[in-house]
Write a protein that holds these residues in place. Structure first.
Motif, PDB file in Angstrom:
ATOM      1  N   LEU A   1       5.950  -0.010   8.142  1.00 40.69           N
ATOM      2  CA  LEU A   1       4.502  -0.190   7.974  1.00 40.69           C
ATOM      3  C   LEU A   1       3.774   0.437   9.160  1.00 40.69           C
ATOM      4  CD1 LEU A   1       4.266  -3.928   6.798  1.00 40.69           C
ATOM      5  CD2 LEU A   1       4.010  -1.880   5.393  1.00 40.69           C
TER       6      LEU A   1
ATOM      7  N   PHE B   1       0.843  -1.204   0.000  1.00 43.15           N
ATOM      8  CA  PHE B   1       0.000   0.000   0.000  1.00 43.15           C
ATOM      9  C   PHE B   1       0.881   1.259   0.000  1.00 43.15           C
ATOM     10  CE2 PHE B   1      -2.720  -3.245   2.057  1.00 43.15           C
ATOM     11  CZ  PHE B   1      -3.780  -3.229   1.161  1.00 43.15           C
TER      12      PHE B   1
ATOM     13  N   GLN C   1      -2.080   1.369  10.796  1.00 40.86           N
ATOM     14  CA  GLN C   1      -3.272   1.419   9.929  1.00 40.86           C
ATOM     15  C   GLN C   1      -3.113   0.450   8.753  1.00 40.86           C
ATOM     16  OE1 GLN C   1      -1.605   4.178  11.047  1.00 40.86           O
ATOM     17  NE2 GLN C   1      -3.154   4.766  12.548  1.00 40.86           N
ATOM     18  N   THR C   2      -1.917   0.448   8.170  1.00 37.57           N
ATOM     19  CA  THR C   2      -1.676  -0.450   7.031  1.00 37.57           C
ATOM     20  C   THR C   2      -1.660  -1.905   7.498  1.00 37.57           C
ATOM     21  OG1 THR C   2      -0.533   1.264   5.827  1.00 37.57           O
ATOM     22  CG2 THR C   2       0.003  -0.990   5.203  1.00 37.57           C
ATOM     23  N   LYS C   3      -1.052  -2.151   8.641  1.00 33.43           N
ATOM     24  CA  LYS C   3      -1.047  -3.529   9.154  1.00 33.43           C
ATOM     25  C   LYS C   3      -2.477  -4.030   9.360  1.00 33.43           C
ATOM     26  CE  LYS C   3       3.395  -3.574  11.509  1.00 33.43           C
ATOM     27  NZ  LYS C   3       4.046  -3.600  12.810  1.00 33.43           N
TER      28      LYS C   3
ATOM     29  N   ARG D   1      -4.884  -3.495   7.544  1.00 35.01           N
ATOM     30  CA  ARG D   1      -5.476  -3.835   6.232  1.00 35.01           C
ATOM     31  C   ARG D   1      -4.906  -5.130   5.672  1.00 35.01           C
ATOM     32  NH1 ARG D   1      -4.787   1.150   2.312  1.00 35.01           N
ATOM     33  NH2 ARG D   1      -6.224  -0.088   1.046  1.00 35.01           N
TER      34      ARG D   1
ATOM     35  N   GLU E   1       3.726   1.760   1.364  1.00 37.90           N
ATOM     36  CA  GLU E   1       4.601   1.970   2.533  1.00 37.90           C
ATOM     37  C   GLU E   1       5.764   0.977   2.508  1.00 37.90           C
ATOM     38  OE1 GLU E   1       2.364   1.805   6.144  1.00 37.90           O
ATOM     39  OE2 GLU E   1       1.151   3.544   5.626  1.00 37.90           O
TER      40      GLU E   1
END
Lengths: 224, 238
Positions: free
Chosen positions: B71, B64, B74-76, B78, B66
């Motif tokens: 990371l 995403f 928030q990305t983790k 997802r 990153e």
């Protein structure tokens, strides 16, 4: 906030059986210590017993000498060995929280359990002693057992550092200074001799909180 | 559209042994990419690199957008991650593990987890450590469905599964991916059933990529053959 509660829930599930077991052991050691004190008092007479404790520095709670240490080590083992087994720590560090916070909450949980044992056990032991002994002797007993209980906190942090370390060779290298520092808490000197030294022991405990973060960084780098 | 996963010039060695040199690939949104290869070709290594659990000698991976080592939480959130061997926190029981994970993900779908587990002969209080590999795979899959991530990363999901459970896993996964615009990156050393699942495939050999193309194109180039046949043809039997 709920996320941090969930991490505490996980730590509780891992450690609860061991905590109950150690609570029983602590209770047993407490009961046995007071039975022993009462028996010695009856056989020697309380005045002689008082004199003996002042002149020879008799310890009332010898059974507690290594129990906080044992609790600290067992806590670290039950918390972190399952995380390192099959590298489950990857799942924990993958949670949507800052990794430093995850490790900090896990450590804080272990320290809170160890502190809870200390804050319940030490006042109860001293309260029980105060029924048969003057304040000076109770105070002396406090200074004698304090380093043993502080050793529990230090042992927890050192054992966590070693358990979270991904490489066996490095674990051995970590163990050597760790065991050396722990031995400072058991130098076997008379009650009160530790008084000026306690601040350094507490300082070491605060410093040792950072060690596990170093192990977690090494884990993240893929050291194995 | 920016790819969901992007790996650029990844080079990695274990000691003197080259795992890959200048590995490049991307996974576009809504696609299922399968990284296939024999044991020891570096499939798990790339998953570790992607998730920031291993530093490669050189190169960069992004998810995403990153970087792998930065990371954000928030990305983790997802990304759903399945570790090799369907590893989970096995000291929990079926109900406890759902309770544990549910607080981390705002879109948690409790029903999706329990619906999947209804099909297994397990009780809510059964400990995960007492389950068979097949049952554990369903628990792990159920947790991923409940998390409802945008990207699924599955490390050798077929490992330890008998053909029945493997087929079940593939069918549920396919259904899940089709139900939303999900992206999947998976690795496997068992090729059987893969043509049912993956859109694109990369076949890895020791130190290099042997092939990277769409499953459709691959199957058209080899009429009458299964993906397993093509895999053996490319990599050899042993």
């Amino acid at each position: 906030m709920f996320m941090y509660q969930s991490i505490i829930y996980k730590e509780w599930i891992k450690t609860r059986s061991m905590i109950v077991l150690m609570a029983i052991v602590f209770l047993g050691a407490g009961i046995y210590s007071f039975m022993k004190i009462a028996e010695t008092g009856r056989l020697m007479g309380m005045i002689n017993y008082w004199e003996g404790t002042i002149e020879k520095g008799v310890s009332f709670f010898e059974y507690f000498k290594y129990l906080p240490l044992l609790l600290g080590i067992l806590l670290a083992v039950t918390q972190y060995v399952p995380e390192l087994q099959f590298k489950r720590l990857k799942l924990t560090l993958h949670l949507p929280l800052p990794e430093k916070n995850i490790i900090a909450v896990m450590l804080a949980y272990g320290l809170a359990v160890e502190l809870l044992f200390i804050l319940i056990t030490v006042p109860l032991l001293l309260l029980g002693l105060s029924f048969g002994f003057p304040r000076e002797i109770v105070w002396g007993a406090f200074w004698l057992i304090l380093p043993w209980f502080l050793a529990g906190l230090a042992a927890y942090l050192i054992a966590s550092w070693i358990c979270l370390e991904p490489q066996w060779k490095q674990r051995v290298l970590d163990f050597i200074p760790g065991a050396g520092v722990i031995s400072f808490f058991f130098m076997g000197v008379k009650a009160g001799a530790y008084q000026p030294f306690v601040i350094y022991l507490v300082g070491f405990i605060l410093l040792a909180f950072a060690f596990s973060f170093y192990s977690a960084i090494r884990f993240k780098e893929g050291k194995s | 559209m920016a790819p969901v996963i992007q790996c650029e010039n990844i080079t990695h060695y274990y000691g003197n042994r080259l795992i890959y040199k200048d590995l490049n690939f991307e996974v576009q949104k809504g696609k299922i990419l399968g990284l296939l290869g024999k044991n020891g070709t570096g499939k798990t290594t790339i998953i570790n690199i992607l998730n920031g659990y291993l530093k490669p000698q050189s190169g960069i991976c992004r998810m995403f957008g990153e970087s792998m080592d930065k990371l954000t939480p928030q990305t983790k959130g997802r990304i759903g991650l399945l570790l090799e061997g369907h590893i989970q926190h096995s000291y929990f029981n079926v109900r406890q593990i759902e309770r544990y994970y549910s607080r981390f993900f705002p879109n948690w779908k409790r029903d999706a987890y329990f619906r999947l587990l209804e099909k297994l002969q397990v009780t809510p209080t059964q400990k995960i450590s007492t389950m068979s590999c097949g049952q554990r795979s369903q628990v792990a899959l159920g947790l991923l469905f409940a998390q409802d991530p945008d990207l699924l990363i599955l490390d050798d999901f077929s490992m330890g599964l008998d053909p029945g459970y493997r087929r079940l896993f593939v069918e549920y996964l396919k259904e899940f991916v089709e139900s939303g615009n999900k992206t999947v990156f998976l690795t496997s050393h068992i090729i059987q059933d893969m043509e049912m699942l993956i859109d694109d495939c990369i076949i890895l050999d020791y130190g290099k990529i042997l092939l990277h193309k769409s499953t459709k194109a691959l199957m058209e180039e080899h009429p009458g053959q299964t993906m397993e046949d093509v895999f053996i043809e490319l990599t050899g039997k042993y």
